[in-house]
Each structure stands twice: as C-alpha cells, then as structure tokens.
Motif scaffolding. Structure first.
Motif, mmCIF file in Angstrom:
data_model
loop_
_atom_site.group_PDB
_atom_site.id
_atom_site.type_symbol
_atom_site.label_atom_id
_atom_site.label_comp_id
_atom_site.label_asym_id
_atom_site.label_seq_id
_atom_site.Cartn_x
_atom_site.Cartn_y
_atom_site.Cartn_z
ATOM 1 N N THR B 50 14.954 -63.823 31.461
ATOM 2 C CA THR B 50 13.662 -63.474 30.855
ATOM 3 C C THR B 50 13.321 -62.012 31.105
ATOM 4 O OG1 THR B 50 12.551 -64.302 32.828
ATOM 5 C CG2 THR B 50 12.772 -65.813 30.976
ATOM 6 N N PHE B 109 18.190 -59.632 27.353
ATOM 7 C CA PHE B 109 17.211 -60.718 27.382
ATOM 8 C C PHE B 109 17.863 -61.963 26.771
ATOM 9 C CE2 PHE B 109 13.640 -63.312 26.425
ATOM 10 C CZ PHE B 109 12.590 -62.881 27.222
ATOM 11 N N VAL B 653 13.169 -59.336 15.130
ATOM 12 C CA VAL B 653 12.254 -58.376 15.755
ATOM 13 C C VAL B 653 12.436 -58.408 17.273
ATOM 14 C CG1 VAL B 653 9.856 -57.703 16.055
ATOM 15 C CG2 VAL B 653 10.592 -58.749 13.902
ATOM 16 N N ASP B 655 11.104 -56.965 20.962
ATOM 17 C CA ASP B 655 10.036 -56.295 21.699
ATOM 18 C C ASP B 655 10.685 -55.233 22.576
ATOM 19 O OD1 ASP B 655 8.041 -55.556 23.558
ATOM 20 O OD2 ASP B 655 7.001 -57.457 23.237
ATOM 21 N N ARG B 657 9.791 -53.484 24.872
ATOM 22 C CA ARG B 657 9.466 -53.398 26.295
ATOM 23 C C ARG B 657 10.442 -54.177 27.172
ATOM 24 N NH1 ARG B 657 3.458 -55.487 25.690
ATOM 25 N NH2 ARG B 657 4.668 -56.972 24.449
ATOM 26 N N ARG B 660 13.064 -58.728 24.394
ATOM 27 C CA ARG B 660 12.828 -60.104 23.935
ATOM 28 C C ARG B 660 12.877 -60.161 22.410
ATOM 29 N NH1 ARG B 660 9.249 -63.653 26.456
ATOM 30 N NH2 ARG B 660 8.710 -61.890 27.793
ATOM 31 N N VAL B 662 11.324 -61.557 19.448
ATOM 32 C CA VAL B 662 9.979 -62.109 19.308
ATOM 33 C C VAL B 662 9.959 -63.289 18.337
ATOM 34 C CG1 VAL B 662 7.617 -61.572 18.638
ATOM 35 C CG2 VAL B 662 8.980 -59.866 19.817
ATOM 36 N N ASN B 663 10.850 -63.230 17.353
ATOM 37 C CA ASN B 663 10.797 -64.265 16.308
ATOM 38 C C ASN B 663 12.045 -65.142 16.330
ATOM 39 O OD1 ASN B 663 12.448 -62.186 15.448
ATOM 40 N ND2 ASN B 663 11.826 -62.316 13.314
#
Lengths: 326, 736
Positions: B50, B109, B653, B655, B657, B660, B662-663
């Motif tokens: 994670t 991730f 998509v 992230d 940061r 991750r 996202v979708n």
C-alpha cells in the motif's frame, strides 16, 4: 469480508429493534455487499428487511405519489403513476446502473447508497468518511468525479444517486419509522453535507428504517425530465446531471423544480435557478440566463474545474428539453 | 528438401464456421484456469503493498494465523529463497524480474508482499485483510514527463533535421497517451500442485511452454520437463497473458510450503497492479512536406513508461518509419523507469500507439494542404519498406482505401470542419490507415489419423478468443481430406508440441502452417501406405496423383479408384498414423511483412456537452487469407470496440503521491458498453493469400484491427468540431 451475523426481520418493529442494536439493514444488497467485500463496511449484524411490507406504490390523497422503500428501482421506473406524473423519476432510475442492478436495488437502498469516491472504497487510502480523522485523499488526489458544491475540508465526495436528484428537485420527503414512531423528513434535509462529520451522511436516528419516499403533488401539467451527462452512454455515474420539472401557465413559468447531480456532496437543489425562472416567459435566453447561476457557489478542485461550465450547460440543456423552444 | 505435397481441395478453409467450443462456453462447461477441480486444493489470497516505493519494516501475521482454516502466511521474512535462474528466450524484458517475497523492497504500489493460504476462499480473503504490513515509505517516481529517461533507441535515415528545416510545410505536434489495461473478462488465475519435484500448473496464459512452463522452471531451478502447464481455455487476455506474472510463482510457492495444491485467483483490482498494461507515452512528431503533400522529413521523440526493474519496449517506432514514403526520418524512443509494475504488450502493441500519431498527423497535414486525407496517403505510398529496404510481402493499402471510401461513402463528405449539424450534435467523419507487423515463429503440431477415420491434431497453443479451436481444424480438415466434424484439435498443454506465444498475430500463420505441415505429412503417410499395399485399390498409383476427400483417398482423375483411411488402417491393423509437423520462417526474411487496413468512422459530438458518440465504423483489411470469415468478424469488430475504448474511455489513473491506481475497477476504468457501440462493419479484401508470408497465406488479423481506430475517431472529432485533440482518451473536458 469480515464475518457477520445474518438475521431476517419478521416485521418492521423487529427491524427497528434490530437496527437499534446496531444491525445494518439490507434489501437489494447491491451496495452493501460490494462494500463488505472491499471491507469498507464491516457490520456485525446484517438485518434482511426484504420481506417487510414496504413494496407498494400508492397515490396520496393530495395527488402525490408514495413509493415504498422496498420497491425495486425497475418497478418504480415502470410504474404507470410514476411515469405519467413524474417522468423525471422514471428517467433518473432508468439511467442508473444496469438492468440487472435495477432489478435488485430498492428505492430506500438507492438513496442510502454510499459515495463512489475511489479513496472511500479503497481501505488503504485516507478517508474521513470511512475512517474519521484519517484525512481526505481526494482533496489533493485525483478528484475528477468529486463535488464542486457542498464540500468541506474534510470531504468532497459526491452522492451518487440519480433518483435522489429527482427527489430533491421535486421536494420529496422521506418517511421513517423509529423506536418513537413515524416521522417525515424533507428530502433535502435527509442527506447531510459532510462539514466536519463526513461519516454522518443522513438524518436517520439509531434504529430508524426508511419506509417510503413521498413526492408531493405539484401543479399540473408538470413537464419533467432528467439529463445525465457521462463519458460512456450507459452504466456509469454522472459527471453532471439535471432534474428539471416545469409548470407553465399563461405563457410563463409558474413553477420550477430543479436539482443537479454529480456535482454536490448531496443532490443539489438549484434554488437560485428556480427563482430566476419563475414568472418568466420560456425562451432559450431564459434557459441560458437561469442556468448561468447554477454553479455560483462552486468550489472546484484540481481535476473537476470543467464541471463548473458543464453543470451550467447541463442545466441549460435540460431546461430547454423540458421547457421547449429553439 | 521435402516434396511439395499435392494440393488438396480447400473446402473448410474460408468458410464461416461457428466456434466448435461455443456450446461449452455458453453452457459454462469450458474449464478456465480457476475452474479445474483439483483434489485437496487450498486457497491463496495475496496481500499487496500500500505504498508506491520503500521497504517493508514489519509483517504482523498473528491475527491472520488465528483465523480458523488458515494454513500459512508467506512473506519475505519466512518464504524460502528461490533460485530465479535467468530465462532467456522468454517474454521477460531485459532487467531483473520481480522476485516474490525474496526481499523487503517495495517497487510499486500493489506489489504482492504476502500470501495467505487457507482451507476456504472466504477464510483466506478475510485473513489477508488482517495481515498488517508496515513500511518505510519513500516518494515514488510516477511522472513520465519529468522522470529521467534511459538512453533511447534510435533510428535514422537521411538528414531529418535539415529536411524539416527546409520543408515548405511543417507540423510540430505533441501527443499523449494514457496507460491502458487489458481487462479481460477472466481474471488471471493459477492452480499449482507439487508431486515431489514435479509441478503442475493450471494457469491462465497465452504461452503454456515459453511463458509459464519455462518461467516457473527457471524460478524454481528445476528442469523444464518437471513443470506441466494446462490451459485449455483463456477468457480473453489481449496480451496480459504473454508472460508468467509474479502471482503464478506465489501460487507455486504457497503450494510448495503448505504441501497442498493452491488456487490463486487475482481480484479485479489486483489485475491492475499485477498483470501489466499498455504503457503511457508522450510522442512528439515534427512532419515536413512539400506543398503537394509529399513527405520530406519526420522527426519523432518518444517516451514510454517502464518499471524500475525491467525495460519493456515494443514496436512503437514501426509505423513512424515504414508506413509512408519519407526520405528523411529520425526517431528516438526512450523508456522512462517509474515505480510501476512492468508494462506488457496490449492489443496492437506499439502500432496502436505509433500509428495513431502518424495517422492523426496525416489528417492534420491533409487539412493544412487542403488535400483529401486519402489522396494524401496515396501520394505517399512507398514502393518498398524504406526502413529495411525489403519489398512488402504484400501491401494492398490502396485497395483498402478505395474499397473503404466507396463502401463508406467518403467522397460525399464536405471536408470543412463543423459543416454538419444534427440538432445538438456536430457530425464528422474521419479515416485512418492501419498497419501491423505481424509475427511468425517456429511452431510444431502433432497430427494423427485414427483407425476409425477421424483425426486428432494437437499443439501447445492457446485460444484466448480468436477461435484457434475452430480455425485449426479447418486447416487440418482440408489437408487431411476430412470434414471438419471428424477432426478434433486440442491445445493448451505443455506436453503438446511447442508453439510460439499466442499473440502478435502469429498463431494462425505459425501454428496454422505447422498444422498444415503435420496434416500434409500424415496424409502422405497414408497415401504411401496405400500405394505400397498390394491389397489397396491404389496399389502402384503415383502418390502425387492421389487426393483425399471426406476421408477417402482416390486417384485424382478417377474417383472410383480408391479407399478410405479407415479401410486402409483396418486392413493393415494399424491403430493410427501420426506425424509431428513443423513450420518456421526463414532466418533471413526476403520480405517486409505487414497486415494493412483502412478505418472509416462517423462520430457525433455534442456541441455544448463535449460528449463524443461513434455512429458507425467500417474497417477494410488486407490480412492475407481469411481462414474463417465469421471468426474474422469477431476479431475485427472486437478490435474496433477496443479502439473505441482507447479513443474515448480507457485511462488508468495513477495518484502521483503514492503510485496508487485510483480507478482499479470496472466502474471507474471505463470500457465501452453495448450502448457505446454502433453499426460496425468489416470487409476483407478479396483474394487474400500471402504466400510470401507463410504456407497458408495469412497475415494475422487480431492486432491490425485495433490500429487506426482511435486515429479515425480523433480525425472525425476534428471534422465535426474543428478541434484537434492530441491526447487519448478524448474526454468531455477537452471538448467543452
């Protein structure tokens, strides 16, 4: 999925009692089971209310329509009274989810469905709604689908329901049964903006059960319809949507009921748009002028700036579709 | 040198046969990877990182192990060390593959960091959610545009810079492509069972031999023959099954440690992190031409994401240096290592990206010059493949363009942008050419004629959807002189003769040619047996004068003189005749080999809401011989649907940061639904039969059919709206 106890409520009183003990109601299960699989929801007890007698659609004495909480989305959409009186409700339902889901999901469950914010649905992400105090990953993250209206520094998740937008427009009320008896809550007060408590999403008190949604009578003839704007043509939540109902008389707008979806943390009643329309003669110019105020309070984020303009255009389009001209 | 076998009548090839396994599939009887009933199976569920980069500082498994039915939790702290021997000749890209549970490093991730094995799936899933992993997280590198790139691959001919500077007409364009995921219906899944040092894997794979078998043998340091891979059905893959991903090793490792067969099925979410993707790209193109549109210079700078541990590349440079006559070309293709899972080929690999740029740029140039886009392409048709100097094995692009224009009604179009309106919709048409450098590779097949006159043909290939189960018997039936219903084709088992990966549009050409070779040979064997058999009516007939029809061998010009396979084998007390056949391309090819096509589409764009809806689409293909037009239509229409997704919807998509995705689910990663798909039509040029390519004359269809679709849509959006969109997918916000 976390282990849980399954019980089936024999009657509404038993359901309320089970709810008071912390039981989570389940009917169609199309949202709750998904979220339990993702471990977003971890109820100890699931109370199956699908056998309760809340599956009727009736016409009220004043000429409104009362839709039982357990009426399936597909049945509500197809109901002759709903379809004839409030096409906006039928359309909103039929543009939701998929046929399979609409055959399972109930009206009560639909308005109780939880946000599609992907950070909410991913237990490894920060989310104040799921885990109060953990932060909001969406604020600085990918927030194309998030709210431009009604957000807070704690949460900007949109309410995903389509039919709730129609209910908000039509000033419906939610009928509740609780330990202290029945009460009704105006729809626009039933769903809560996040504020500092995004985990509190609705006005339900412990044990309270939704028994019906009632749409009041509106002046007739009432024209209404729902426009849903989305990337693909079916099976997607709204980028923006507009529920519009208009009563025209004497060549002017006598009543206007307008709400927007996909843009707010709750279904967004567009009171300013309604005010702008009242007493005016329908024209493309009027629709444009009224829609221009639809996003006045918008606070867009990094990836949803486009929704400000798209919302105005969505409202403008649907005013024209319902109100005519051009 | 074997003699050229006499030509058999072609009765099955070219006919529109339905899938022979269709009934199994629609009645749920086709056994996909996770469907195999393996006695004593335990269930594995992976725990994924994670954070996007860093080190694992702790794995707390106590709560998981306390759950009833949980047998083990494996992670880097307790998993056995694995040899991970190099695996040359596999589809593993250069670099060092991800070694599961071998160290504390998190490279992306979603990387698998632990696996729970339990008696039931439910127990394993729940226990997996109770494993607590702590990390020392580091900020991941996720930005393709700013991260440092590797040394680029380069291609050049002529002096592109000088020619561009001197060109009277110049375009300077920058394109962006989002990451895409394959999203097959069937999730990747593996069942692993050890018996001593022998490993059996039921696996979702597009390459049983070179993919799963060889890779798992090298991971565990055991002989290839000690691994058996069974994969009779693949529920779509689009490239994601072209290598063995870490979860296959996780399943085998879990089975090894627990002594139980272990079934491991990836969740939809895990598919986004663990089975590759079409990489995100930036692609800058400078195109120079004279005033008549004759290309003079093309300068291309390409950046593509790869992982930090492997360098994935694909044929993205191909269209940019071979498609149109261009004297001066310079290309640089740089991979950019990011903290992501390694990409992999996805339908139309490289070409779906590279040709998009070329075909959009041609449309822009045509508009700039006021030339019809088809005419511009015709003016730049090359005589040979200028990148290799080789002649094309066949190139019928002109015919594709002409046929497409006629059938689509192209010339009725008003070329001015925004010239057609239908209510709130602006209507536009667009076209693009398509090209794919189809693969060919050595393949073998086993053919057997049974005593009852039926035949069984086998090869270790795959059928992820194109209809291998059906097309191979068509080839076999004609070569054997049998009807299709008496030929059975089996695939998907590493005990069968080896074949190349089921991808790159090479299966029909390669395996099909091997099947034909095996069947030709076993037919010859039967004929030879007959003509040397004094009791046969064919005794002493020249074998070249014998043909076989419906299982009966007879003299070509005297059908009354002959006998059946069955009679021959029965009399000779032969249980069967069998042969292993093979085919492989020559080491040095004398031809440049590509499938071609032309895609035409009409779109509507809501003028105010920015929505794009495809109204109709036509593809015309030069794909060599079409073995089965019905299956070809499935391929072509499926490719168009994939292209519509690439053009308008598909977008993984990340992230930035934490890396991750996202979708990572099918509600948020959008693929087209039925409502998005209009009238689609495919045409295959008459008389296709590319004998320069392979003995059965096919050029491969599965990849070329997605190429150019997004470009045709993009060009149609321009025609509708006057807006050039150079980023995929095309979103509402880009058109507002």
């Amino acid at each position: 999925m976390f282990p849980f106890t399954y019980t089936k409520a024999a009657d509404t009183r038993a359901a309320v009692a089970a709810g008071q003990r912390g039981g989570r109601f389940i009917a169609g299960g199309t949202t709750l089971v998904d979220l339990m699989r993702e471990t977003v929801e971890r109820p100890d007890t699931v109370v199956d209310i699908s056998g309760l007698p809340l599956g009727e659609i009736t016409t009220t004495r004043s000429g409104g329509v009362r839709i039982g909480a357990l009426v399936r989305m597909s049945d509500a959409a197809a109901d002759r009274r709903v379809r004839n009186t409030f096409p906006v409700i039928s359309q909103a339902l039929e543009l939701s989810a998929s046929a399979q889901l609409r055959n399972m999901a109930t009206i009560g469950g639909n308005i109780m469905q939880r946000t599609r914010c992907t950070y909410f649905r991913d237990v490894s992400a920060a989310c104040n709604k799921r885990a109060p105090g953990s932060g909001c990953a969406a604020l600085e993250g990918f927030n194309r689908s998030h709210a431009i209206l009604g957000g807070s520094s704690q949460c900007v998740a949109t309410h995903p329901s389509d039919v709730a937008v129609a209910f908000a427009a039509l000033e419906a009320s939610v009928h509740l049964l609780g330990p202290d008896g029945e009460r009704g809550v105006p729809f626009t007060e039933f769903l809560l903006r996040p504020g500092n408590t995004p985990e509190r999403e609705h006005a339900l008190r412990p044990g309270e059960l939704i028994t019906a949604v009632e749409i009041p009578a509106h002046p007739r003839p009432l024209r209404s319809g729902y426009l849903k704007v989305r990337d693909r043509q079916s099976y997607e939540f709204a980028l923006t949507s507009a529920a519009v109902a208009l009563h025209l008389g004497g060549g002017v707008v006598r009543a206007a009921k307008v709400a927007a979806g996909g843009v707010g943390t709750v279904p967004w009643k567009l009171t300013a748009v309604e005010q702008r329309l009242l007493g005016e003669r329908p024209s493309d110019r009027l629709w444009t002028a009224a829609a221009a105020v639809a996003a006045d309070d918008a606070e867009p984020l990094a990836h949803n700036e486009f929704k400000v303009e798209l919302l105005k255009r969505t409202v403008e389009r649907q005013l024209r579709v319902v109100g005519g001209t051009r | 040198m074997t003699r050229q076998p006499n030509r058999q009548p072609q009765k099955a090839v070219g006919t529109p046969q339905s899938r022979v396994d269709g009934r199994l599939k629609v009645t749920g009887q086709a056994t996909y990877a996770a469907d195999h009933d393996v006695t004593g199976v335990a269930y594995g569920v992976m725990v994924d990182a994670t954070v996007g980069r860093g080190r694992i500082t702790g794995v707390d498994t106590r709560a998981a192990l306390d759950q009833p039915g949980v047998r083990a939790v494996l992670h880097h702290g307790n998993a056995p060390r694995l040899p991970y021997v190099d695996n040359p000749g596999s589809n593993n890209p250069p670099g060092e593959r991800l070694r599961v549970f071998q160290d504390d490093r998190v490279r992306f991730f979603g990387q698998p960091v632990a696996v729970v094995v339990a008696d039931t799936l439910e127990a394993a899933q729940h226990a997996a959610s109770l494993v607590t992993v702590t990390y020392a997280a580091e900020p991941p590198s996720t930005d393709l545009t700013t991260a440092p790139a590797d040394e680029p691959q380069r291609y050049a001919r002529g002096d592109a810079e000088a020619a561009w500077a001197a060109a009277p007409v110049k375009l300077d364009l920058a394109f962006r492509f989002s990451r895409n995921h394959h999203n097959p219906m069937e999730p990747h899944a593996t069942i692993a069972r050890w018996e001593g040092d022998t490993l059996t894997l039921w696996d979702k794979t597009q390459w049983v031999v070179g993919g799963t078998q060889q890779e798992l043998a090298s991971v565990f340091g055991i002989p290839q023959q000690s691994v058996r891979v069974i994969s009779p059905f693949v529920g779509g893959a689009f490239g994601s099954g072209l290598r063995a991903w870490p979860h296959v090793t996780v399943a085998a490792l879990a089975a090894r440690v627990t002594g139980r067969p272990v079934k491991l099925v990836l969740s939809r979410r895990q598919l986004y992190f663990g089975t590759g993707h079409r990489p995100a790209y930036t692609y800058a193109l400078k195109l120079g031409s004279d005033r008549r549109g004759r290309l003079a210079a093309s300068i291309q700078d390409i950046r593509a994401e790869t992982s930090s541990y492997e360098t994935f590349t694909e044929a993205v440079m191909g269209p940019g240096h071979m498609m149109y006559r261009t004297p001066n070309v310079r290309q640089a293709y740089a991979t950019v290592p990011l903290d992501v899972n390694t990409p992999i080929w996805m339908r139309g690999p490289g070409y779906a990206t590279g040709a998009h740029v070329v075909e959009c740029a041609m449309d822009e140039l045509a508009h700039e010059l006021g030339v019809d886009p088809i005419e511009l392409r015709l003016r730049n048709e090359p005589e040979t493949d200028e990148s290799s100097g080789l002649p094309f094995s066949s190139r019928r692009l002109r015919e594709c363009l002409a046929t497409g224009a006629r059938e689509f009604g192209w010339h009725r179009r008003n070329p001015a942008p925004r010239s057609t309106r239908d209510g709130d919709w602006l209507v536009g048409t667009g076209m693009a050419a398509a090209v794919y450098d189809f693969g060919r590779a050595p393949a073998q097949a086993h053919a057997r004629i049974n005593a009852d006159g039926t035949a069984l043909v086998q090869a270790a290939t795959s059928d992820m959807g194109p209809g291998t189960y059906t097309s191979m018997p068509q080839v076999a039936a004609d070569a054997l002189g049998l009807t299709m219903t008496t030929v059975e084709f089996r695939l998907g088992d590493s005990l069968m003769p080896p074949t190349p990966p089921h991808g790159g549009s090479m299966t029909m050409a390669s395996v099909g040619s091997a099947v034909q070779d095996a069947c030709d040979k076993v037919r010859r064997q039967a004929i030879t047996l007959a003509v040397n058999d004094a009791r046969s009516p064919l005794h002493r007939v020249n074998p070249d004068d014998v043909v076989v029809r419906d299982g009966r061998m007879h003299v070509k010009n005297d059908p009354t003189r002959g006998e059946t396979y069955r009679q021959l084998l029965g009399r000779n007390q032969r249980d069967h005749l069998e042969v292993i056949g093979s085919w492989g391309p020559p080491e040095q090819s004398r031809y440049s080999m590509h499938a071609f096509g032309a895609v035409f589409t009409e779109v509507a764009v809501d003028d105010r809401l920015g929505l794009v809806r495809v109204r109709r689409m036509l593809g015309v293909y030069d794909a060599g011989r079409i073995i089965n037009p019905k299956l070809a239509d499935s391929q072509a229409l499926g490719g168009m649907v994939g292209g519509i997704g690439q053009a308008l919807l598909e977008h993984t998509v990340t992230d930035a940061r934490d890396g991750r995705i996202v979708n990572a689910n099918l509600a948020d990663y959008l693929v087209p639904v039925n409502a998005d798909i209009p009238d689609l039509r495919a045409i295959y040029l008459d008389g296709g039969n590319d004998q320069n390519a392979d003995p059965i004359g096919v050029k491969g269809l599965g990849e070329v059919v997605i190429v150019g679709v997004a470009a045709a849509i993009t060009n149609a959006v321009f025609h509708a709206t006057g807006r050039r969109i150079r980023e995929l997918p095309i979103t509402a916000e880009a058109l507002l």
